[in-house]
Design an enzyme around this catalytic site. Structure first.
Site, short mmCIF file in Angstrom:
data_model
loop_
_atom_site.label_atom_id
_atom_site.label_comp_id
_atom_site.label_asym_id
_atom_site.label_seq_id
_atom_site.Cartn_x
_atom_site.Cartn_y
_atom_site.Cartn_z
N ASN A 95 10.19 -6.43 4.13
CA ASN A 95 9.91 -5.27 3.28
C ASN A 95 10.95 -4.18 3.54
O ASN A 95 11.30 -3.94 4.69
CB ASN A 95 8.49 -4.76 3.58
CG ASN A 95 8.17 -3.45 2.90
OD1 ASN A 95 7.73 -2.52 3.54
ND2 ASN A 95 8.40 -3.35 1.61
N GLY A 96 11.43 -3.56 2.47
CA GLY A 96 12.33 -2.44 2.62
C GLY A 96 13.55 -2.50 1.72
O GLY A 96 14.34 -3.43 1.79
N GLN A 127 -6.11 -1.71 2.81
CA GLN A 127 -5.43 -1.48 4.07
C GLN A 127 -6.22 -0.50 4.93
O GLN A 127 -6.65 0.54 4.45
CB GLN A 127 -4.01 -0.93 3.85
CG GLN A 127 -3.21 -0.86 5.15
CD GLN A 127 -1.85 -0.22 4.96
OE1 GLN A 127 -1.74 0.96 4.67
NE2 GLN A 127 -0.79 -1.02 5.16
N ARG A 178 8.63 1.81 -2.28
CA ARG A 178 9.22 2.91 -3.05
C ARG A 178 9.97 2.41 -4.29
O ARG A 178 10.06 3.13 -5.30
CB ARG A 178 10.17 3.71 -2.15
CG ARG A 178 9.47 4.54 -1.09
CD ARG A 178 10.49 5.27 -0.23
NE ARG A 178 11.39 4.34 0.43
CZ ARG A 178 12.61 4.65 0.87
NH1 ARG A 178 13.08 5.87 0.70
NH2 ARG A 178 13.36 3.75 1.48
N PRO A 180 0.85 -1.21 0.00
CA PRO A 180 0.00 0.00 0.00
C PRO A 180 0.87 1.25 0.00
O PRO A 180 1.81 1.36 0.78
CB PRO A 180 -0.78 -0.13 1.32
CG PRO A 180 -0.70 -1.57 1.70
CD PRO A 180 0.60 -2.06 1.18
N LEU A 181 0.56 2.19 -0.89
CA LEU A 181 1.37 3.40 -1.05
C LEU A 181 0.44 4.61 -1.03
O LEU A 181 -0.37 4.79 -1.94
CB LEU A 181 2.15 3.35 -2.37
CG LEU A 181 3.15 2.18 -2.50
CD1 LEU A 181 3.55 2.00 -3.96
CD2 LEU A 181 4.37 2.43 -1.64
N THR A 182 0.56 5.42 -0.01
CA THR A 182 -0.32 6.57 0.13
C THR A 182 -0.14 7.56 -1.02
O THR A 182 0.99 7.86 -1.41
CB THR A 182 -0.06 7.29 1.47
OG1 THR A 182 -0.21 6.35 2.53
CG2 THR A 182 -1.02 8.44 1.68
N HIS A 226 8.46 -4.15 7.99
CA HIS A 226 9.31 -3.13 7.36
C HIS A 226 10.52 -2.95 8.25
O HIS A 226 10.38 -2.64 9.44
CB HIS A 226 8.53 -1.83 7.21
CG HIS A 226 9.29 -0.74 6.52
ND1 HIS A 226 8.73 0.48 6.23
CD2 HIS A 226 10.56 -0.68 6.05
CE1 HIS A 226 9.62 1.25 5.61
NE2 HIS A 226 10.74 0.55 5.50
N CYS A 240 2.36 3.10 9.78
CA CYS A 240 2.37 4.50 9.33
C CYS A 240 3.07 5.37 10.37
O CYS A 240 2.69 5.38 11.54
CB CYS A 240 0.95 5.00 9.10
SG CYS A 240 0.89 6.72 8.53
#
Length: 589
Positions: free
Chosen positions: A429-430, A290, A456, A236-238, A393, A321
């Site tokens: 993740n990361g 999400q 990203r 999920p990417l805001t 993450h 977040c």
């Protein structure tokens, strides 16, 4: 005495030289650690001469006043908009005098801006479905509007095999019930029935729920779990993880997609903008949403609502977040520190929804005191059915996105589970930015699920799923990247609309994405043995192998606006853009 002073001066000069050498070595080490190894012939001392003039010196990545409101588009006033009934060729029930919208089609046609000529194929709504509901308001209206009369034409015969519609839309009846707090929830609010509940709670509660049954019928113990193994999952990417972007990612080979973070309280209040984050395109065959909230009753009520109203394959709980606005309400990364609320949340959601649940969290609040390994072990001990996976993450909340993700700690979290009870799958993740990263960070650890979870990295290199699946490095050309942006614009006009407001929205989201895309340095510009990592910074001034590639490397908002004009036509006078997500490491000077 003179000799002593001279010796002292020599020592001071030597100390200064040593200090300067130390500083130089430190700077060089920083350059080696954080700069992309670009060939010398592509590094410039100043702005490339092929780039257009900067529009204004103030339009740069970093803004001086953090509290200043970001630029917004000028909206049409109500009396400047045409009546929707008139656009459709129907009779308005209010009449021309009482209707708040304009009925003067001739006047609108006389002042109508020219069509956007940069988009191939004309109006996407008309070409795909044979009809455009925006009529003369459409910025590509020459495809389907009689400009002499304003009549909105329909394709005859209609196109074969029109696309399936986008799902998970909010119907008007449900929206009205939520806004009036009359939706018949089964789950009580945490203080329902007490003295403090004389006024309706602000979390989207309903008076109707007081008379409704309070128990939730148990769902089947076994739920259809998602197999994340050997798949590419777009996190999920805001803002930038919108539906048109996810369609691009599916085209490049992504297997699993997830909507942007949605605030549960806004969903419970029936806000259309928040419900829009839950929409699902037919291309998204494995899709999740999400949710962010701070309390079990809010999570449970929203899961009950979504179970009845939308179709998803999994629900992801946001425990990662880092934004103050979210954490101050007990949601996001703050929920990691509230074990009681988290346990109540998982209990409520797993018995309210038929789909499985995933949890995305960080290593902890502070990088010096990580506690995700203990929290994951406790979640495992609760043994709630339907917890499909936990995504870690490799950064703390205070780190946000700075420094490197700690994959050693991610591995520790995965290994720190009780072997006597069923394990919860752990996905890391990361900083995955290539197949090599995926191989070194994920595949090398047998305790992790072999899943490429991209954040990203997918924004900067949307073709990353292809690279991972084909185990190669793709030196994608600037023309191929421009074609990708053209597809995004078409998807955007199809999703946000082809009227002026839709064009404005599409441009804004395109510019937000371009604020990530420019960070990619093409493979052909790198040193022979060099490679780009996610946190590497490219040189401030660069040129590419052609003018388009040079333009795409520019860190200036002014040049991103120029790219948007190549795709969506000129911007209005005084137009400004300021990215929502700003990285200090990439700031222009």
């Amino acid at each position: 005495m003179v000799q002593q002073n001279q010796d002292l001066d020599n020592k001071e000069d030597a100390a200064v030289e040593k200090s300067d050498a130390s500083v130089t070595a430190t700077n060089k080490q920083q350059i080696d650690d954080y700069s992309v190894p670009v060939k010398e012939e592509f590094i410039l001392q100043s702005r490339a001469s092929s780039l257009p003039p900067l529009r204004t010196a103030e339009v740069v990545l970093e803004k001086e006043d953090a509290k200043k409101k970001r630029p917004r588009d000028v909206r049409l006033s109500v009396d400047e908009k045409l009546c929707p009934m008139v656009i459709r060729g129907e009779t308005c029930q209010y009449g021309a005098e009482k209707c708040r919208f304009s009925h003067d089609i001739k006047s609108f046609l006389a002042n109508r801006p020219s069509d956007i000529s940069q988009i191939d194929g004309g109006c996407p709504h008309y070409s795909l479905r044979g009809h455009c509901s925006y009529g003369v308001m459409c910025r590509l209206g020459s495809s389907h509007v009689n400009m002499a009369t304003g009549e909105n034409l329909k394709m005859n015969p209609p196109p074969d095999n029109p696309p399936l519609p986008v799902t998970n839309n909010l119907d008007r009846e449900t929206m009205n019930l939520l806004r009036k707090k009359k939706y018949p929830f089964k789950t009580k609010r945490h203080n329902e029935g007490g003295k403090k509940n004389k006024k309706t709670a602000t979390n989207g509660g309903s008076d109707a729920s007081q008379s409704a049954p309070t128990s939730i019928s148990p769902l089947p113990a076994k739920k259809k779990l998602i197999d994340f193994s050997n798949k590419v999952y777009i996190a999920p990417l805001t803002t930038v993880g919108n539906l048109p972007f996810r369609r691009i990612m599916k085209r490049f080979g992504a297997d699993i997609t997830c909507g942007e973070m949605a605030l549960s309280t806004n969903i419970l209040q029936g806000q259309p903008s928040e419900w829009a984050l839950l929409k699902r395109h037919p291309d998204e065959d494995i899709f999740g949403v999400q949710l962010a909230a701070g309390f079990p009753d809010v999570f449970t009520r929203v899961s009950e609502l979504l179970e009845a109203k939308i179709d998803v394959d999994f629900v992801d709980l946001n425990l990662g977040c880092p934004l103050d606005l979210v954490c101050n309400k007990g949601a996001g990364a703050k929920l990691m520190m509230r074990e009681r609320n988290l346990k109540g949340t998982l209990e409520g959601i797993t018995r309210s929804m038929s789909c499985p649940v995933t949890i995305k969290m960080r290593t902890g609040w502070d990088e010096k005191k990580p506690f995700a390994h203990d929290l994951v072990k406790r979640i495992q001990s609760w043994q709630f059915g339907g917890v499909n996976a936990i995504m870690i993450h490799g950064r703390s909340r205070l780190q946000r996105y700075s420094k490197q993700a700690d994959w050693d700690y991610v591995g520790k979290v995965a290994a720190n589970q009780d072997a006597s009870i069923p394990r919860v799958p752990i996905i890391g993740n990361g900083d995955i930015f290539s197949y090599k990263d995926y191989e070194e960070k994920v595949l090398s650890n047998p305790n992790l699920v072999p899943c490429a979870m991209l954040g990203r990295g997918a924004l900067i290199k949307p073709w990353l799923p292809t690279e991972i699946k084909e185990k190669r490095v793709w030196d994608i050309s600037s023309s191929e990247r421009l074609g990708m942006l053209k597809d995004f614009v078409k998807y955007g006009l199809e999703h946000w609309g082809s009227d002026q407001q839709g064009v404005n929205n599409c441009r804004r989201f395109l510019l937000e994405w371009l604020s990530f895309l420019y960070r990619y340095v093409p493979v052909g510009l790198l040193e022979a043995a060099g490679e780009q990592h996610l946190n590497h910074r490219p040189p401030e001034h660069m040129c590419g192998r052609n003018e388009l590639e040079t333009l795409m490397l520019s860190p200036h908002c002014s040049d991103w606006i120029h790219i948007s004009e190549m795709l969506l036509g000129p911007v209005p006078d005084g137009f400004k853009f300021e990215p929502k997500h700003k990285a200090k490491g990439y700031a222009t000077k």
